[in-house]
Design a protein around this motif. Structure first.
Motif, PDB file in Angstrom:
ATOM      1  N   MET A 131       0.839  -1.194   0.000  1.00 51.68           N
ATOM      2  CA  MET A 131       0.000   0.000   0.000  1.00 51.68           C
ATOM      3  C   MET A 131       0.880   1.252   0.000  1.00 51.68           C
ATOM      4  SD  MET A 131      -2.975   1.065   2.718  1.00 51.68           S
ATOM      5  CE  MET A 131      -3.889   2.583   2.517  1.00 51.68           C
ATOM      6  N   THR A 132       0.576   2.191  -0.880  1.00 52.97           N
ATOM      7  CA  THR A 132       1.361   3.413  -0.994  1.00 52.97           C
ATOM      8  C   THR A 132       1.098   4.335   0.190  1.00 52.97           C
ATOM      9  OG1 THR A 132       1.243   3.273  -3.403  1.00 52.97           O
ATOM     10  CG2 THR A 132       1.899   5.382  -2.451  1.00 52.97           C
ATOM     11  N   TYR A 133       2.181   4.840   0.775  1.00 52.38           N
ATOM     12  CA  TYR A 133       2.034   5.743   1.920  1.00 52.38           C
ATOM     13  C   TYR A 133       1.521   7.097   1.456  1.00 52.38           C
ATOM     14  CZ  TYR A 133       3.218   8.754   5.844  1.00 52.38           C
ATOM     15  OH  TYR A 133       3.163   9.664   6.876  1.00 52.38           O
ATOM     16  N   LYS A 134       0.514   7.611   2.154  1.00 53.66           N
ATOM     17  CA  LYS A 134      -0.027   8.926   1.852  1.00 53.66           C
ATOM     18  C   LYS A 134       0.335   9.882   2.983  1.00 53.66           C
ATOM     19  CE  LYS A 134      -3.961   7.418  -0.959  1.00 53.66           C
ATOM     20  NZ  LYS A 134      -5.443   7.489  -1.133  1.00 53.66           N
ATOM     21  N   PRO A 135       1.168  10.869   2.696  1.00 53.28           N
ATOM     22  CA  PRO A 135       1.547  11.827   3.740  1.00 53.28           C
ATOM     23  C   PRO A 135       0.325  12.553   4.287  1.00 53.28           C
ATOM     24  CG  PRO A 135       2.953  12.051   1.806  1.00 53.28           C
ATOM     25  CD  PRO A 135       1.822  11.155   1.414  1.00 53.28           C
ATOM     26  N   PRO A 136       0.342  12.915   5.566  1.00 53.34           N
ATOM     27  CA  PRO A 136      -0.799  13.630   6.152  1.00 53.34           C
ATOM     28  C   PRO A 136      -1.031  14.980   5.477  1.00 53.34           C
ATOM     29  CG  PRO A 136       0.723  12.850   7.855  1.00 53.34           C
ATOM     30  CD  PRO A 136       1.406  12.663   6.541  1.00 53.34           C
ATOM     31  N   PHE A 157      -1.680  20.993   1.757  1.00 51.09           N
ATOM     32  CA  PHE A 157      -0.242  20.977   2.025  1.00 51.09           C
ATOM     33  C   PHE A 157       0.199  19.643   2.627  1.00 51.09           C
ATOM     34  CE2 PHE A 157      -1.463  25.444   2.308  1.00 51.09           C
ATOM     35  CZ  PHE A 157      -0.477  26.079   1.569  1.00 51.09           C
ATOM     36  N   ASN A 158       1.411  19.233   2.240  1.00 52.33           N
ATOM     37  CA  ASN A 158       2.158  18.193   2.946  1.00 52.33           C
ATOM     38  C   ASN A 158       3.457  18.839   3.399  1.00 52.33           C
ATOM     39  OD1 ASN A 158       1.168  16.274   0.212  1.00 52.33           O
ATOM     40  ND2 ASN A 158       0.334  15.910   2.249  1.00 52.33           N
ATOM     41  N   VAL A 159       3.911  18.476   4.583  1.00 52.15           N
ATOM     42  CA  VAL A 159       5.138  19.072   5.112  1.00 52.15           C
ATOM     43  C   VAL A 159       6.049  17.961   5.620  1.00 52.15           C
ATOM     44  CG1 VAL A 159       6.126  20.708   6.754  1.00 52.15           C
ATOM     45  CG2 VAL A 159       3.852  21.129   5.794  1.00 52.15           C
ATOM     46  N   ASN A 160       7.323  18.012   5.209  1.00 46.04           N
ATOM     47  CA  ASN A 160       8.267  16.999   5.665  1.00 46.04           C
ATOM     48  C   ASN A 160       9.601  17.624   6.032  1.00 46.04           C
ATOM     49  OD1 ASN A 160      10.357  16.875   3.483  1.00 46.04           O
ATOM     50  ND2 ASN A 160       8.614  16.312   2.194  1.00 46.04           N
ATOM     51  N   ALA A 161      10.447  16.802   6.634  1.00 45.89           N
ATOM     52  CA  ALA A 161      11.835  17.184   6.899  1.00 45.89           C
ATOM     53  C   ALA A 161      12.682  15.931   6.791  1.00 45.89           C
ATOM     54  CB  ALA A 161      11.987  17.812   8.278  1.00 45.89           C
ATOM     55  N   GLN A 173      23.026   8.050   5.621  1.00 43.68           N
ATOM     56  CA  GLN A 173      21.660   7.635   5.320  1.00 43.68           C
ATOM     57  C   GLN A 173      20.687   8.606   5.977  1.00 43.68           C
ATOM     58  OE1 GLN A 173      20.781   3.651   6.573  1.00 43.68           O
ATOM     59  NE2 GLN A 173      18.684   3.680   5.814  1.00 43.68           N
ATOM     60  N   SER A 174      19.692   9.028   5.236  1.00 41.20           N
ATOM     61  CA  SER A 174      18.702   9.952   5.781  1.00 41.20           C
ATOM     62  C   SER A 174      17.303   9.390   5.553  1.00 41.20           C
ATOM     63  CB  SER A 174      18.824  11.336   5.137  1.00 41.20           C
ATOM     64  OG  SER A 174      18.582  11.255   3.742  1.00 41.20           O
ATOM     65  N   HIS A 175      16.346   9.987   6.240  1.00 41.63           N
ATOM     66  CA  HIS A 175      14.962   9.539   6.126  1.00 41.63           C
ATOM     67  C   HIS A 175      14.053  10.758   6.100  1.00 41.63           C
ATOM     68  CE1 HIS A 175      11.725   6.609   6.402  1.00 41.63           C
ATOM     69  NE2 HIS A 175      11.133   7.400   7.277  1.00 41.63           N
ATOM     70  N   ILE A 176      12.962  10.664   5.367  1.00 42.11           N
ATOM     71  CA  ILE A 176      11.996  11.763   5.291  1.00 42.11           C
ATOM     72  C   ILE A 176      10.861  11.503   6.277  1.00 42.11           C
ATOM     73  CG2 ILE A 176      10.292  12.929   3.840  1.00 42.11           C
ATOM     74  CD1 ILE A 176      12.109  12.434   1.462  1.00 42.11           C
ATOM     75  N   TYR A 177      10.603  12.500   7.097  1.00 44.19           N
ATOM     76  CA  TYR A 177       9.522  12.405   8.083  1.00 44.19           C
ATOM     77  C   TYR A 177       8.418  13.380   7.701  1.00 44.19           C
ATOM     78  CZ  TYR A 177       7.176  12.218  12.628  1.00 44.19           C
ATOM     79  OH  TYR A 177       6.261  12.041  13.637  1.00 44.19           O
TER      80      TYR A 177
END
Length: 207
Positions: free
Chosen positions: A1-6, A48-52, A62-66
Motif C-alpha cells: 500500500m502506498t504511503y499517503k503523507p498527512p 499541504f504536505n510538510v516533511n523534513a 543515510q537519511s529519512h523523510i519524516y
C-alpha cells in the motif's frame, strides 16, 4: 500500500516554515529522540504536505523523510513564531557540539545546527543562514581561520558575527579583550552562561 503523507493546514504563511531548520522527534518512525532537519512544504490542489529529512546513519550516510501531522505542524509553528536565534557551531568534536546544542536550545531562545566537518562549514552557513557562527580554531584539514575567511568573502554572509572557540588561550586573556583575527573568542572548555553573553553581545541591537 502506498504511503499517503498527512494533509495539513498551515497556521502561518508557508514561507515562514519552508526551508527552516527545526529540531523535532520523529516518533512515528519509532525514534523518541531529537533530530534536526530542514522543512519542505509541498502544496497541491488538495492542500499541504510538510516533511523534513533527518540523518539516521553517518556510516554509511543515510537519511529519512519524516512527514508531519497537524499537531506537529501546529507545535512547530508556535516554536518558529518565537523567532529563535539561529546558531551554527562548527567543531570536529561531536560530543562537544551536541552538548552545546542541547544546552543552548534548552533556553528556548536558540536554534542550533551542528557541523562537525570544517570543509562543509561554509556550505552549511550558506544553507542555514545563522545569526551567529561559533567556530573552533583547531580542526583537521580546514582550520577555523580558513572557514572565517570564506564567510567574510561571501557578500551574503560577511556580516555574520563569528565567535572563535579555542583552547589555545586562557580565560584571563579573553576577559582582557583578546580578539582573534578581529573576532570575539571564548576559551575552552566552554562556559555556557558566558557563551550566551557573547552571543547576545554579537547580535545586532534592536530598537
Amino acid at each position: 500500500m502506498t504511503y499517503k503523507p498527512p494533509r495539513v493546514t498551515l497556521p502561518i504563511p508557508s514561507e515562514k516554515i519552508d526551508g527552516q531548520t527545526v529540531t523535532f522527534r520523529p516518533v512515528r518512525d519509532g525514534i523518541d529522540s531529537e533530530v534536526s532537519g530542514i522543512i519542505q512544504v509541498i502544496e497541491d490542489a488538495n492542500g499541504f504536505n510538510v516533511n523534513a529529512s533527518y540523518v539516521v546513519s553517518q556510516d554509511p550516510p543515510q537519511s529519512h523523510i519524516y512527514w508531519f501531522d497537524q499537531s506537529e505542524i501546529d507545535a512547530l509553528a508556535r516554536s518558529l513564531l518565537k523567532e529563535k536565534r539561529r546558531i551554527l557551531i562548527v567543531d570536529d568534536d561531536r560530543e562537544s557540539t551536541h552538548l552545546v546544542k542541547i544546552l543552548l536550545e534548552r533556553t528556548g531562545g536558540y536554534l542550533v545546527l551542528e557541523e562537525n566537518d570544517a570543509a562543509r562549514a561554509y556550505h552549511s552557513a550558506r544553507d542555514f543562514r545563522p545569526d551567529v557562527i561559533l567556530l573552533d580554531i583547531m580542526m583537521p584539514e580546514t582550520d577555523g581561520g580558513e572557514v572565517a575567511a570564506q564567510i567574510e568573502a561571501d557578500p551574503e554572509l560577511q556580516g555574520t558575527p563569528v565567535i572563535f572557540l579555542t583552547a589555545l588561550v586562557t580565560e584571563h586573556e579573553i576577559k582582557a579583550g583578546l580578539r582573534i583575527e578581529g573576532h570575539q573568542s571564548l576559551a575552552k572548555p566552554i562556559n555556557i552562561p558566558e557563551l550566551i553573553n557573547r552571543i547576545e553581545e554579537s547580535l545586532p541591537r534592536t530598537s
